[in-house]
Scaffold this motif. Structure first.
Motif, PDB file in Angstrom:
ATOM      1  N   LYS A 128      -5.663  11.244  -0.101  1.00  0.00           N
ATOM      2  CA  LYS A 128      -6.918  11.929   0.672  1.00  0.00           C
ATOM      3  C   LYS A 128      -7.502  13.071   0.050  1.00  0.00           C
ATOM      4  CE  LYS A 128      -4.222  14.619   3.847  1.00  0.00           C
ATOM      5  NZ  LYS A 128      -4.063  15.081   5.309  1.00  0.00           N
ATOM      6  N   ALA A 170       3.445  10.571   2.708  1.00  0.00           N
ATOM      7  CA  ALA A 170       2.195  11.347   2.982  1.00  0.00           C
ATOM      8  C   ALA A 170       2.629  12.750   3.203  1.00  0.00           C
ATOM      9  CB  ALA A 170       1.482  10.712   4.255  1.00  0.00           C
ATOM     10  N   ALA A 173      -3.084  -1.054   7.334  1.00  0.00           N
ATOM     11  CA  ALA A 173      -3.521   0.297   7.749  1.00  0.00           C
ATOM     12  C   ALA A 173      -5.004   0.366   7.909  1.00  0.00           C
ATOM     13  CB  ALA A 173      -2.843   1.287   6.859  1.00  0.00           C
ATOM     14  N   LEU A 232       0.649  -1.217   0.144  1.00  0.00           N
ATOM     15  CA  LEU A 232      -0.065  -0.046   0.154  1.00  0.00           C
ATOM     16  C   LEU A 232       0.656   1.220  -0.013  1.00  0.00           C
ATOM     17  CD1 LEU A 232      -2.870   1.103   0.029  1.00  0.00           C
ATOM     18  CD2 LEU A 232      -2.330   1.208   2.743  1.00  0.00           C
ATOM     19  N   ILE A 261      -3.129   5.436  -2.533  1.00  0.00           N
ATOM     20  CA  ILE A 261      -4.205   6.112  -2.204  1.00  0.00           C
ATOM     21  C   ILE A 261      -3.883   7.222  -1.555  1.00  0.00           C
ATOM     22  CG2 ILE A 261      -5.298   3.944  -1.192  1.00  0.00           C
ATOM     23  CD1 ILE A 261      -4.331   4.744   1.398  1.00  0.00           C
ATOM     24  N   ILE A 310      -5.947   7.521   5.821  1.00  0.00           N
ATOM     25  CA  ILE A 310      -5.413   6.669   6.888  1.00  0.00           C
ATOM     26  C   ILE A 310      -5.401   7.338   8.181  1.00  0.00           C
ATOM     27  CG2 ILE A 310      -3.395   5.166   7.378  1.00  0.00           C
ATOM     28  CD1 ILE A 310      -5.098   4.266   4.979  1.00  0.00           C
ATOM     29  N   VAL A 363       4.022  -1.031   3.831  1.00  0.00           N
ATOM     30  CA  VAL A 363       3.387   0.212   3.320  1.00  0.00           C
ATOM     31  C   VAL A 363       4.501   1.179   3.301  1.00  0.00           C
ATOM     32  CG1 VAL A 363       2.179   1.991   4.594  1.00  0.00           C
ATOM     33  CG2 VAL A 363       1.473  -0.292   5.083  1.00  0.00           C
ATOM     34  N   ASP A 370       0.747  13.864   8.819  1.00  0.00           N
ATOM     35  CA  ASP A 370       0.156  12.537   8.761  1.00  0.00           C
ATOM     36  C   ASP A 370       1.259  11.501   8.804  1.00  0.00           C
ATOM     37  OD1 ASP A 370      -1.616  14.597   7.868  1.00  0.00           O
ATOM     38  OD2 ASP A 370      -2.747  13.308   6.672  1.00  0.00           O
ATOM     39  N   VAL A 408       0.712   5.117   0.591  1.00  0.00           N
ATOM     40  CA  VAL A 408      -0.132   6.035   1.311  1.00  0.00           C
ATOM     41  C   VAL A 408       0.377   7.721   0.809  1.00  0.00           C
ATOM     42  CG1 VAL A 408      -1.042   7.130   3.230  1.00  0.00           C
ATOM     43  CG2 VAL A 408      -0.498   4.346   3.293  1.00  0.00           C
ATOM     44  N   TYR A 433      -4.986   3.349  -8.394  1.00  0.00           N
ATOM     45  CA  TYR A 433      -5.174   4.268  -7.419  1.00  0.00           C
ATOM     46  C   TYR A 433      -6.429   4.333  -6.774  1.00  0.00           C
ATOM     47  CZ  TYR A 433      -7.800   8.006  -9.883  1.00  0.00           C
ATOM     48  OH  TYR A 433      -8.693   8.467 -10.487  1.00  0.00           O
ATOM     49  N   LEU A 452       5.017   4.931   3.293  1.00  0.00           N
ATOM     50  CA  LEU A 452       4.534   6.445   3.607  1.00  0.00           C
ATOM     51  C   LEU A 452       5.043   7.412   2.916  1.00  0.00           C
ATOM     52  CD1 LEU A 452       4.548   6.342   7.483  1.00  0.00           C
ATOM     53  CD2 LEU A 452       2.490   6.124   5.897  1.00  0.00           C
ATOM     54  N   GLY A 502      -8.177   3.135   7.920  1.00  0.00           N
ATOM     55  CA  GLY A 502      -8.886   4.365   7.955  1.00  0.00           C
ATOM     56  C   GLY A 502     -10.185   4.534   7.375  1.00  0.00           C
TER      57      GLY A 502
END
Length: 610
Positions: A55, A213, A191, A25, A53, A177, A209, A233, A27, A171, A211, A193
């Motif tokens: 936000k 972010a 993770a 994943l 992914i 998350i 994972v 984050d 993020v 995506y 990160l 969320g």
């Protein structure tokens, strides 16, 4: 990247949350996440096995606001430049707190990464001969900053997205998350969320994972980040999962954010937004309210192109001593250059100010220092993996590359270099089956606990508005951990932070559903962001209190000199009882090749820019 068919990935178990099973994943859908995903795909990882992914809506990442350029020693104009000089400049700008191995990894990578982007269609600005153009950026020895007008980040991200789409990278957007799940052996299991559109909870059951972010500069009041981004984050998620943070005291205040009348509704949304360093790189000059070109007092050789921390402190001093503008800034003037030159080389800046009624070809603009970048972040090894097995951090989420101050043009460079490096390592592990089987009973058990925590900050009838508390936290950091710091102020900031954290236990929130529209109830999102920012703020304040010297972007008025004994990294981790624990670690030495470049003493001669 391609929007997933969500039903294909969606299985609702008896607990009522969505479970998505993956090999990896990613993020964060900015440049670092996109480049890591591209590397996974290019190295043969099935695109069904990983997911990116974000936000926000896809393609709407903070990378787009990086305007000035991206560094790499191509030698377009200065053939004597090479990766060792780039590394030397980076270490000098970082006041030799950088991890030399990471610096050298980035500077070695970047010529190939820039050419790679060119192959993928990056619309670089070009020389008359058609080569990738490069310009000066503050505190660099040679012209090594490649650019696309003054919209480099936007163009770079679009190029990466196009490449990812060509490779079939998947995506998913509008996912926030809230926690990483780990086991007792310090291994990431997944993770958790929620979907920001309809509010349902999601568990990502994954081998690893990444990160990507972003950083934490948005935890300050006057900042260059977009609204509700860079609130920490990535670092906070990693810290809560057991990773170490380092160099959190070093926050770069970009010298030239927009100084505006915040009572003017047309100008107020632009407060603190970046006026790209490219304006100074193309010849812009700084003047105080008395008409003095004041950088002659602070950096007579490099002038406006001195290190960012030097220029930011100079402006802060001018304002503090009464030579600032009514809006608390100074003037940045490039009107001595021809209009056609400004419009061609700085199109976004020219258009932005024209829309606000200011003609940059005729008059100066007002600027002031603004929180721009966190040099600190997650401590990782040479391939971008943290102490938590299977948890990688790249881009602004990771620490180690920039030391005490970031060299202009190196942020985008880091995203490309370590996005590729981490992606390559993870791809090899996934293809070799090197990541051990996950304990899914533990995963779902702990996910359920985290979902309960998320439910606990949803539809509550408390007395505190999370958005208002987040603004109070930003004001706290501005006041107590800004450009100029001292022990009394830092201790007062920690005391205020304790009181704010107590108030954060009594939030007034609504539903998780509703997305990010103007009329949406985003109170749960703000509550989550507040939690991240509280963690980051404590790490910044405690680290700044610990470092009793001044170095780079960290300036203690009660310890104004640099102390050789403090050539160490301050590290922050969560101890066994959940408290924040600090320690220090020694800084390694650079390679012989980079040491030789440092010994040669390259530096920018200001007359080259006249």
């Amino acid at each position: 990247m391609n929007q997933t068919d969500q039903q294909r990935d969606r299985t609702v178990d008896r607990e009522g949350y969505e479970t998505v099973e993956l090999g990896a994943l990613v993020v964060g859908a900015g440049a670092a996440g996109a480049r890591a995903a591209i590397e996974l795909a290019e190295r043969g990882v099935d695109t069904e096995e990983f997911l990116v992914i974000g936000k926000r809506a896809h393609g709407d990442a903070h990378t787009t606001w990086a305007r000035g350029g991206v560094n790499g020693a191509l030698g377009t104009h200065d053939p004597e430049d090479d990766w060792t000089v780039h590394a030397a400049d980076t270490l000098n700008e970082g006041h030799h707190l950088n991890d030399p191995a990471k610096v050298e990894a980035v500077t070695r990578e970047m010529p190939d990464r820039l050419r790679e982007l060119d192959d993928w269609g990056m619309p670089y600005s070009r020389t008359e001969d058609g080569d990738i153009d490069q310009r000066y950026f503050g505190a660099q020895s040679f012209r090594r900053t490649a650019f696309a007008g003054d919209h480099t980040g936007e163009s770079m991200l679009n190029t990466l997205i196009d490449r990812a789409q060509d490779l079939g990278v998947r995506y998913r957007e509008d996912v926030l998350i809230t926690r990483l799940v780990t086991d007792d052996d310090g291994r990431v299991l997944g993770a958790v969320g929620y979907d920001m559109e309809d509010g349902h909870q999601i568990l990502f059951d994954t081998d690893a994972v990444v990160l990507a972010a972003g950083g934490f500069a948005g935890s300050y009041g006057r900042h260059t980040s977009r609204d509700d981004e860079n609130t920490g984050d990535g670092p906070a998620l990693a810290y809560e999962a057991g990773a170490i943070l380092l160099d959190m005291e070093f926050v770069q205040f970009h010298p030239t954010g927009m100084a505006v009348d915040e009572d003017d509704p047309e100008w107020a949304p632009w407060a603190g937004r970046l006026v790209t360093e490219a304006v100074r790189g193309e010849g812009g000059r700084l003047f105080n309210s008395e008409g003095e070109r004041f950088m002659e007092r602070y950096s007579p050789d490099q002038m406006e192109l001195a290190a960012r921390d030097v220029v930011a402190r100079a402006i802060a001093r001018e304002v503090e001593e009464g030579r600032g503008t009514d809006r608390g800034g100074v003037y940045l003037d490039i009107s001595h250059e021809p209009r056609e030159f400004i419009a061609e080389r700085l199109p976004r800046m020219y258009e932005r100010f024209a829309d606000l009624g200011v003609d940059m070809a005729e008059e100066p603009v007002e600027v002031a220092p603004t929180a721009h970048y966190g040099m600190g972040g997650v401590a990782v090894n040479d391939v971008g993996e943290s102490e938590v097995d299977g948890l990688y951090a790249v881009g602004e989420t990771m620490g180690g590359v920039h030391g005490a101050n970031r060299l202009g043009g190196n942020s985008l460079a880091e995203t490309l270099a370590f996005g590729r490096i981490a992606g390559a390592d993870l791809a090899a592990r996934l293809r070799a089956g090197d990541l051990p089987p996950r304990d899914r009973d533990t995963l779902h058990e702990r996910a359920a606990d985290h979902f309960a925590d998320l439910d606990a900050i949803t539809e509550r009838d408390g007395d505190e508005d999370p958005a208002a508390l987040l603004e109070e936290l930003r004001a706290l950091l501005d006041e107590h951990a800004g450009i100029l710091r001292d022990e009394a102020g830092l201790r007062a900031g920690l005391a205020r932070l304790d009181r704010l954290r107590e108030r954060a236990a009594d939030l007034d929130t609504g539903s998780r559903a509703g997305g990010r529209g103007d009329d949406a109830d985003r109170s749960v999102e703000y509550a989550v962001n507040l939690g991240f920012a509280l963690t980051v703020a404590e790490s910044v304040l405690r680290s700044a209190l610990e470092r009793t010297e001044s170095r780079g972007a960290h300036f203690r008025t009660d310890h104004g000199e640099t102390d050789d004994d403090w050539r160490v990294n301050v590290r922050v981790r969560r101890d066994a009882v959940g408290a924040m624990s600090l320690s220090t670690s020694a800084v390694d030495e650079p390679s012989d090749a980079v040491t030789a470049a440092l010994d040669r003493g390259y530096e920018l001669d200001y007359h080259q820019l006249e």
